[in-house]
Design a protein around this motif. Structure first.
Motif, short mmCIF file in Angstrom:
data_model
loop_
_atom_site.label_atom_id
_atom_site.label_comp_id
_atom_site.label_asym_id
_atom_site.label_seq_id
_atom_site.Cartn_x
_atom_site.Cartn_y
_atom_site.Cartn_z
N ALA A 225 25.49 -26.29 25.27
CA ALA A 225 26.40 -26.01 26.39
C ALA A 225 27.53 -27.03 26.48
N LEU A 226 27.39 -28.16 25.79
CA LEU A 226 28.42 -29.19 25.86
C LEU A 226 29.74 -28.73 25.26
N VAL A 227 29.70 -27.72 24.41
CA VAL A 227 30.94 -27.17 23.86
C VAL A 227 31.78 -26.58 24.97
N LYS A 228 31.12 -25.92 25.92
CA LYS A 228 31.80 -25.29 27.05
C LYS A 228 32.07 -26.29 28.16
N GLU A 229 31.11 -27.18 28.43
CA GLU A 229 31.23 -28.16 29.51
C GLU A 229 30.67 -29.50 29.04
N PRO A 230 31.54 -30.38 28.51
CA PRO A 230 31.07 -31.65 27.96
C PRO A 230 30.33 -32.53 28.98
N HIS A 231 30.70 -32.45 30.25
CA HIS A 231 30.06 -33.30 31.26
C HIS A 231 28.63 -32.86 31.57
N PHE A 232 28.22 -31.73 31.02
CA PHE A 232 26.82 -31.30 31.16
C PHE A 232 25.88 -32.29 30.48
N ILE A 233 26.43 -33.24 29.77
CA ILE A 233 25.64 -34.27 29.10
C ILE A 233 24.82 -35.09 30.09
N ILE A 234 25.22 -35.11 31.35
CA ILE A 234 24.49 -35.90 32.36
C ILE A 234 23.40 -35.09 33.04
N SER A 235 23.22 -33.85 32.65
CA SER A 235 22.28 -32.96 33.34
C SER A 235 20.84 -33.41 33.21
N GLU A 236 20.00 -32.88 34.09
CA GLU A 236 18.59 -33.25 34.15
C GLU A 236 17.73 -32.01 34.35
N THR A 237 16.46 -32.10 34.02
CA THR A 237 15.55 -30.97 34.23
C THR A 237 15.09 -30.94 35.68
N PRO A 238 14.59 -29.81 36.14
CA PRO A 238 14.02 -29.75 37.50
C PRO A 238 12.81 -30.67 37.66
N ARG A 239 12.18 -31.04 36.57
CA ARG A 239 11.02 -31.93 36.66
C ARG A 239 11.43 -33.34 37.10
N PHE A 240 12.68 -33.71 36.85
CA PHE A 240 13.15 -35.05 37.23
C PHE A 240 13.14 -35.21 38.74
N VAL A 241 13.72 -34.26 39.46
CA VAL A 241 13.67 -34.36 40.92
C VAL A 241 12.26 -34.11 41.41
N GLY A 242 11.47 -33.35 40.65
CA GLY A 242 10.05 -33.19 40.99
C GLY A 242 9.33 -34.52 40.98
N ARG A 243 9.61 -35.34 39.99
CA ARG A 243 8.99 -36.66 39.91
C ARG A 243 9.49 -37.56 41.04
N ALA A 244 10.73 -37.36 41.45
CA ALA A 244 11.25 -38.13 42.59
C ALA A 244 10.47 -37.81 43.86
N VAL A 245 10.22 -36.53 44.10
CA VAL A 245 9.48 -36.14 45.31
C VAL A 245 8.02 -36.58 45.21
N ALA A 246 7.42 -36.47 44.03
CA ALA A 246 6.04 -36.91 43.86
C ALA A 246 5.92 -38.41 44.09
N ALA A 247 6.93 -39.17 43.67
CA ALA A 247 6.91 -40.61 43.90
C ALA A 247 6.98 -40.93 45.39
#
Length: 303
Positions: A225-247
């Motif tokens: 997807a970086l071909v279409k939107e290079p800044h998507f390089i900073i994206s994260e999975t839904p599990r990342f915020v899941g780990r934030a809430v679990a913490a």
């Protein structure tokens, strides 16, 4: 992360996206997780998406928790009342409430003044984003308060600091997301005398099922997807915020966050967790320091 064995959580709006990621990570920590939404294997919501609450519950089970799917329209007070009666009857307690109900992607009209936007779509978005949270809090909080040291997580888009400085490109969307931030602050005031905590949490640029479809990729090849939107390089999975809430849920001192607005990237720095690929994306800092300043896409130092 600390174990959540013996804890009971409700993730309201767990069919897909952040809600699914949060439910799975709460399950991975050992919690019993009730997952709600409007799409089941027998009945779809207006989204017409393939993800179901049963799938989310199965992912919770595979992660090590106990997932319990309950179809619920959180705009219907009687359905939410019945949900809470069921949780009380089956578990006798509620320790974590995550309000992730949203359902408004298909209603947003970006970069249009309010006088050109559809009132019908705008009011529907506000009902889905705000009324659902209020209704759920109304019926869930009495049970959560009884458990002592309960945690409420209000899921939104953007931190209070970011949203105060920036207009979110749509009047109705801006109101929806900033209202949830204020809701968490108000809940913090009301819950403090009961020893409970309310926090507003935002993911970064999240690779939800809908976002991946938007770019025509899957999680396995998301970098295409970086071909279409290079800044998507900073994206994260839904599990990342899941780990934030679990913490947060496993932190015996979670009260220090009462009334705060925080991102998954900020919480990762405090609690030391990473995304599933081992990185630690700090999306909101990247968006302000790189993307919005017109710099070339480069996540070095931000993940």
């Amino acid at each position: 992360m600390n174990s959540l064995e013996g804890k009971v959580a409700l993730v309201a709006g767990a069919t897909r996206g952040a809600g699914r990621g949060i439910a799975v990570e709460l399950g991975a920590a050992g919690a019993v997780v009730y997952v709600t939404g409007r799409t089941t294997r027998e009945q779809a919501s207006e989204y017409g998406r393939p993800e179901t609450i049963e799938e989310t519950a199965e992912l919770v089970n595979r992660a090590g928790g106990k997932g319990i799917p309950v179809r619920t329209d959180h705009l219907d007070p009687e359905q939410v009342r019945a949900l809470m009666n069921r949780i009380e009857a089956e578990q006798g307690r509620l320790d974590v409430l995550v309000n992730d109900i949203w359902g408004g992607e298909h209603l947003i009209e970006w970069n249009m003044p309010v006088w050109e936007q559809s009132l019908e779509k705008g009011f529907r978005m506000l009902r889905l984003a705000i009324d659902t949270h209020l209704i759920t809090n109304h019926f869930a909080l009495p049970l959560l308060i009884r458990s002592g040291k309960g945690l409420v997580v209000e899921m939104t888009d953007g931190t209070a600091a970011y949203n105060d400085r920036n207009y979110r490109l749509s009047m109705f969307y801006d109101l929806a997301k900033t209202s949830v931030l204020r809701m968490a602050k108000s809940l913090a005031h009301e819950l403090r005398p009961h020893g409970c905590t309310a926090v507003a949490v935002t993911p970064g640029w999240m690779r939800s099922e809908i976002m991946l479809d938007h770019y025509g990729v899957r999680e396995e090849n998301w970098r295409d997807a970086l071909v279409k939107e290079p800044h998507f390089i900073i994206s994260e999975t839904p599990r990342f915020v899941g780990r934030a809430v679990a913490a947060l849920a496993g932190d015996p001192e979670a009260g220090r966050w009462n009334g705060c607005s925080v991102s998954s990237g900020e919480l990762a720095k405090v609690y030391g967790f990473c995304d599933v690929d081992g990185s630690r994306p700090d999306a909101w800092r990247y968006i302000e320091e790189v993307q919005e300043k017109g710099k070339p896409a480069d996540a070095a130092g931000y993940r």
